[in-house]
Design a protein around this motif. Structure first.
Motif, PDB file in Angstrom:
ATOM      1  N   UNK A   1      30.432 -36.758  11.682  1.00  0.00           N
ATOM      2  CA  UNK A   1      30.720 -35.944  10.502  1.00  0.00           C
ATOM      3  C   UNK A   1      32.101 -36.255   9.948  1.00  0.00           C
ATOM      4  N   UNK A   2      33.035 -36.576  10.826  1.00  0.00           N
ATOM      5  CA  UNK A   2      34.394 -36.963  10.440  1.00  0.00           C
ATOM      6  C   UNK A   2      34.787 -38.178  11.266  1.00  0.00           C
ATOM      7  N   UNK A   3      35.618 -39.033  10.698  1.00  0.00           N
ATOM      8  CA  UNK A   3      36.128 -40.170  11.457  1.00  0.00           C
ATOM      9  C   UNK A   3      37.204 -39.759  12.449  1.00  0.00           C
ATOM     10  N   UNK A   4      37.715 -38.535  12.309  1.00  0.00           N
ATOM     11  CA  UNK A   4      38.871 -38.101  13.098  1.00  0.00           C
ATOM     12  C   UNK A   4      38.494 -37.206  14.271  1.00  0.00           C
ATOM     13  N   UNK A   5      37.386 -36.497  14.180  1.00  0.00           N
ATOM     14  CA  UNK A   5      37.074 -35.534  15.240  1.00  0.00           C
ATOM     15  C   UNK A   5      35.567 -35.376  15.411  1.00  0.00           C
ATOM     16  N   UNK A   6      35.187 -34.880  16.588  1.00  0.00           N
ATOM     17  CA  UNK A   6      33.811 -34.475  16.880  1.00  0.00           C
ATOM     18  C   UNK A   6      33.720 -32.955  16.778  1.00  0.00           C
ATOM     19  N   UNK A   7      32.545 -32.462  16.460  1.00  0.00           N
ATOM     20  CA  UNK A   7      32.296 -31.023  16.404  1.00  0.00           C
ATOM     21  C   UNK A   7      31.657 -30.593  17.724  1.00  0.00           C
TER      22      UNK A   7
ATOM     23  N   UNK B   1      36.898 -23.777  15.845  1.00  0.00           N
ATOM     24  CA  UNK B   1      37.462 -24.574  16.938  1.00  0.00           C
ATOM     25  C   UNK B   1      38.614 -25.433  16.456  1.00  0.00           C
ATOM     26  N   UNK B   2      39.561 -25.662  17.366  1.00  0.00           N
ATOM     27  CA  UNK B   2      40.630 -26.612  17.065  1.00  0.00           C
ATOM     28  C   UNK B   2      40.075 -28.016  17.250  1.00  0.00           C
ATOM     29  N   UNK B   3      40.243 -28.845  16.219  1.00  0.00           N
ATOM     30  CA  UNK B   3      39.683 -30.197  16.282  1.00  0.00           C
ATOM     31  C   UNK B   3      40.745 -31.258  16.539  1.00  0.00           C
ATOM     32  N   UNK B   4      42.002 -30.847  16.559  1.00  0.00           N
ATOM     33  CA  UNK B   4      43.056 -31.812  16.872  1.00  0.00           C
ATOM     34  C   UNK B   4      44.428 -31.342  16.439  1.00  0.00           C
TER      35      UNK B   4
ATOM     36  N   UNK C   1      43.863 -36.261   4.441  1.00  0.00           N
ATOM     37  CA  UNK C   1      42.586 -36.841   4.006  1.00  0.00           C
ATOM     38  C   UNK C   1      41.840 -37.541   5.133  1.00  0.00           C
ATOM     39  N   UNK C   2      42.582 -38.091   6.106  1.00  0.00           N
ATOM     40  CA  UNK C   2      41.905 -38.817   7.176  1.00  0.00           C
ATOM     41  C   UNK C   2      41.072 -37.887   8.055  1.00  0.00           C
ATOM     42  N   UNK C   3      41.306 -36.578   7.958  1.00  0.00           N
ATOM     43  CA  UNK C   3      40.554 -35.599   8.745  1.00  0.00           C
ATOM     44  C   UNK C   3      39.329 -35.071   8.005  1.00  0.00           C
ATOM     45  N   UNK C   4      39.224 -35.346   6.715  1.00  0.00           N
ATOM     46  CA  UNK C   4      38.147 -34.760   5.927  1.00  0.00           C
ATOM     47  C   UNK C   4      36.780 -35.232   6.433  1.00  0.00           C
ATOM     48  N   UNK C   5      35.773 -34.378   6.260  1.00  0.00           N
ATOM     49  CA  UNK C   5      34.407 -34.776   6.603  1.00  0.00           C
ATOM     50  C   UNK C   5      33.886 -35.748   5.553  1.00  0.00           C
ATOM     51  N   UNK C   6      32.909 -36.529   5.943  1.00  0.00           N
ATOM     52  CA  UNK C   6      32.396 -37.570   5.046  1.00  0.00           C
ATOM     53  C   UNK C   6      31.743 -36.962   3.815  1.00  0.00           C
TER      54      UNK C   6
ATOM     55  N   UNK D   1      33.558 -35.434   1.549  1.00  0.00           N
ATOM     56  CA  UNK D   1      34.468 -34.396   1.047  1.00  0.00           C
ATOM     57  C   UNK D   1      35.754 -35.012   0.509  1.00  0.00           C
ATOM     58  N   UNK D   2      36.353 -34.335  -0.462  1.00  0.00           N
ATOM     59  CA  UNK D   2      37.641 -34.752  -1.020  1.00  0.00           C
ATOM     60  C   UNK D   2      38.731 -33.726  -0.718  1.00  0.00           C
ATOM     61  N   UNK D   3      38.418 -32.795   0.161  1.00  0.00           N
ATOM     62  CA  UNK D   3      39.382 -31.773   0.576  1.00  0.00           C
ATOM     63  C   UNK D   3      38.992 -31.329   1.982  1.00  0.00           C
ATOM     64  N   UNK D   4      39.710 -30.332   2.496  1.00  0.00           N
ATOM     65  CA  UNK D   4      39.396 -29.809   3.817  1.00  0.00           C
ATOM     66  C   UNK D   4      38.201 -28.879   3.833  1.00  0.00           C
ATOM     67  N   UNK D   5      37.600 -28.649   2.687  1.00  0.00           N
ATOM     68  CA  UNK D   5      36.445 -27.743   2.631  1.00  0.00           C
ATOM     69  C   UNK D   5      35.192 -28.431   3.180  1.00  0.00           C
ATOM     70  N   UNK D   6      34.396 -27.657   3.957  1.00  0.00           N
ATOM     71  CA  UNK D   6      33.119 -28.149   4.497  1.00  0.00           C
ATOM     72  C   UNK D   6      32.078 -27.091   4.150  1.00  0.00           C
ATOM     73  N   UNK D   7      31.711 -26.984   2.873  1.00  0.00           N
ATOM     74  CA  UNK D   7      30.955 -25.809   2.413  1.00  0.00           C
ATOM     75  C   UNK D   7      29.443 -25.881   2.626  1.00  0.00           C
ATOM     76  N   UNK D   8      28.874 -24.690   2.813  1.00  0.00           N
ATOM     77  CA  UNK D   8      27.439 -24.438   2.832  1.00  0.00           C
ATOM     78  C   UNK D   8      26.660 -25.434   3.680  1.00  0.00           C
ATOM     79  N   UNK D   9      26.686 -25.184   5.007  1.00  0.00           N
ATOM     80  CA  UNK D   9      25.902 -25.978   5.947  1.00  0.00           C
ATOM     81  C   UNK D   9      24.432 -25.629   5.751  1.00  0.00           C
ATOM     82  N   UNK D  10      23.620 -26.637   5.446  1.00  0.00           N
ATOM     83  CA  UNK D  10      22.234 -26.399   5.062  1.00  0.00           C
ATOM     84  C   UNK D  10      21.239 -26.717   6.165  1.00  0.00           C
ATOM     85  N   UNK D  11      21.289 -27.955   6.670  1.00  0.00           N
ATOM     86  CA  UNK D  11      20.248 -28.334   7.632  1.00  0.00           C
ATOM     87  C   UNK D  11      20.700 -29.487   8.520  1.00  0.00           C
ATOM     88  N   UNK D  12      19.986 -29.637   9.628  1.00  0.00           N
ATOM     89  CA  UNK D  12      20.192 -30.722  10.571  1.00  0.00           C
ATOM     90  C   UNK D  12      18.811 -31.219  10.953  1.00  0.00           C
TER      91      UNK D  12
END
Length: 429
Positions: free
Chosen positions: A306-312, A328-331, A406-411, A413-424
C-alpha cells in the motif's frame, strides 16, 4: 445504560456504611486527625508490603459500562509500578503515588502513569474518555485485600495480593490469551430451556438468558475464563466465576456446573491461514495491488504494497474469525517525527484519533471461490466511526498535524490522506 439483573449484596454494599478508617482497630484515646494519619501510614505500609505486587480489578465508566481490566501494581518507596493487559508485563509504567486524606484515606496516582491515566484521558471528540479513575477511596483493608471506590465514577474495585509464585508475565499473558481465545456468542439448553449467551469483548460484559432467568454483568478476564464484578443470582444460585474450555469451546459456571454455554461459530468465521495471498485494495484514490503476509508468531498479518515506506499491521481476532486494522505507528522519519496511521471518521466531519482502540475489521462476502472483504468500524472507540485513515505526525506524543512526507504516502495519494476504504478482493494465493 446497561441494567444489572438479580445481583446479590456483597462486601462492597456494606462498605458504604463503614467508617473510612476500615476495620483497623481505632485508638479512640488519640485525636481523630492523628487516627487518620495512623491509618494512612498503615495503608502505605500495606501497599508496599506486597513484594510481588497486587492484582487490581479495575472497572471503567459510570455503572461499569466499559467493563473491567486487570492491572498489576507494585508499590515501593513512594513509586507505583503498573502493568496492564494492553501492553503486557514488559511495559511497566512508573509514577509516584500517595495516600492522602480527604474525609478518609485516598490512594492517588499523583503523577502521570500511562497504564491507568490513559483510561481517564480526555479527547477532543470524547472529553470524558473511557471514564477511568486514578484516585480511590480506601474503604476497607485486610492483609491480602484492599477494597476501593473510584473517587470520580464511584465504581467499587478490589486489589488482592498477587501470590509470590505467580509471575507478572504468566498472569497477564494468560489473561491476554483468554481474551483472544474466548468466544463471543453461545447457545445451549439449561433445565430444558433454550439458553443464549454473549461475552461482549468490546465492553467486557456478560449476557445470559434462559427463559425468565437473565443475567447482565461486567467482568474481567482471568487466565481460566472470566470473573464477574460480584456474585449474581441465576436460577437461585450465586455465580461469579466462569471457566472457558478452549478445545470444547464451552463456558461453564464454576458455582453451577449445569450452567454450560456452547459457542456458536458464525458462518463468516475464517481461520487464521485463510487470509494469506494477493489482493486488490480499493479506496478513494484507486485500486492498489497488495499482499497479506502471515506473521503467526504475533497472530497478525502484514499488508505489503500500500505504501513504499511501511506495511499495515492487521491483527487476527479468533473470536470474530477476521482481521482487525487499528490506528498504528508506521514509523519515525528522519526528523524524529512519529508517523501514525490514525483512524479517521471522514463521513461524520473528519474527527480522528491515534488511539489504538480505534479501527476497522474485515467483513467477508462468504464466497469461497471469489473471496472479498469490506471494511467496518470496530465500534470500540466512542465518538469515532472509522471509515478512513490518515497519516498524522506526533512529536513527543503531541499532535504535529497531517503528515506531509511524500515518500510515506500510500500509492495513488498526493497527501497523507487515505480516505474511504472500500474493499479488499483476493486475486491469488
Amino acid at each position: 445504560m446497561k441494567k444489572v439483573f438479580l445481583y446479590i449484596a456483597t462486601a462492597f454494599a456494606a462498605l458504604s456504611v463503614q467508617s473510612c478508617l476500615h476495620d483497623n482497630e481505632d485508638v479512640f484515646d488519640v485525636p481523630a486527625a492523628e487516627r487518620i494519619e495512623l491509618t494512612v501510614a498503615a495503608d502505605k505500609a500495606l501497599l508496599e508490603s506486597a513484594d510481588n505486587g497486587w492484582k487490581f480489578e479495575y472497572y471503567l465508566g459510570a455503572d461499569m459500562i466499559y467493563g473491567g481490566h486487570n492491572i498489576l501494581a507494585k508499590f515501593k518507596d513512594g513509586k507505583a509500578y503498573l502493568a496492564g493487559e494492553k501492553n503486557g508485563a514488559q511495559a511497566v509504567a512508573v509514577s509516584s503515588y500517595d495516600v492522602t486524606t480527604d474525609q478518609g484515606p485516598v490512594l492517588s496516582f499523583d503523577t502521570y502513569n500511562e497504564v491507568i491515566h490513559d483510561f481517564a484521558q480526555p479527547y477532543s471528540d470524547n472529553v470524558e474518555g473511557l471514564k477511568g479513575d486514578y484516585e480511590f477511596v480506601i474503604m476497607k483493608t485486610t492483609n491480602d485485600s484492599i477494597y476501593l471506590k473510584g473517587k470520580k465514577w464511584g465504581n467499587y474495585m478490589l486489589m488482592t495480593r498477587l501470590p509470590e509464585t505467580t509471575t507478572w508475565d504468566d498472569f497477564l499473558g494468560g489473561v491476554v490469551d483468554m481474551s483472544e481465545n474466548i468466544w463471543s456468542v453461545y447457545d445451549g439448553t439449561y433445565n430444558e430451556v433454550k439458553i443464549a449467551g454473549e461475552v461482549d469483548i468490546n465492553s467486557n460484559w456478560l449476557y445470559i438468558s434462559a427463559g425468565e432467568e437473565q443475567l447482565e454483568a461486567p467482568f474481567i478476564f482471568t487466565p481460566k475464563g472470566i470473573k464477574l464484578d460480584q456474585p449474581y443470582i441465576f436460577d437461585g444460585k450465586a455465580v461469579q466465576y466462569f471457566t472457558y474450555d478452549v478445545q470444547a469451546m464451552t463456558l461453564t459456571s464454576d458455582e453451577n456446573s449445569s450452567l454450560v454455554l456452547k459457542a456458536v461459530v458464525p458462518k463468516d468465521w475464517l481461520p487464521f491461514e485463510a487470509f494469506a495471498g494477493t489482493y486488490a485494495f480499493t479506496y478513494s484514490y484507486g485500486t492498489v495491488p497488495v499482499t497479506l503476509v502471515p506473521d503467526p508468531a504475533n497472530k497478525r498479518y502484514l499488508m505489503k504494497g500500500l505504501s513504499n515506506k511501511f506495511d499495515v499491521v492487521m491483527t487476527y481476532s479468533k473470536t470474530r474469525g477476521t482481521l482487525l486494522i487499528n490506528a498504528q505507528q508506521v514509523g519515525v522519519d528522519a526528523d524524529g517525527i512519529a508517523v501514525w496511521m490514525a483512524a479517521w471518521d471522514l463521513k461524520n466531519g473528519g474527527s480522528l484519533t491515534w488511539s489504538t482502540d480505534a479501527g476497522v475489521y474485515l467483513v467477508w462476502n462468504m464466497n469461497q471461490e471469489k473471496p472479498a472483504f469490506a471494511f467496518a468500524d470496530q465500534g470500540l472507540y466512542p465518538g469515532i466511526t472509522t471509515d478512513s485513515f490518515i497519516l498524522w505526525g506526533l512529536v513527543n506524543g503531541a499532535s504535529n498535524g497531517i503528515y506531509g512526507g511524500a515518500e510515506w504516502f500510500t500509492k495513488g495519494a498526493t497527501s497523507g490522506r487515505i480516505p474511504y476504504w472500500t474493499s479488499l478482493v483476493k486475486t491469488g494465493n
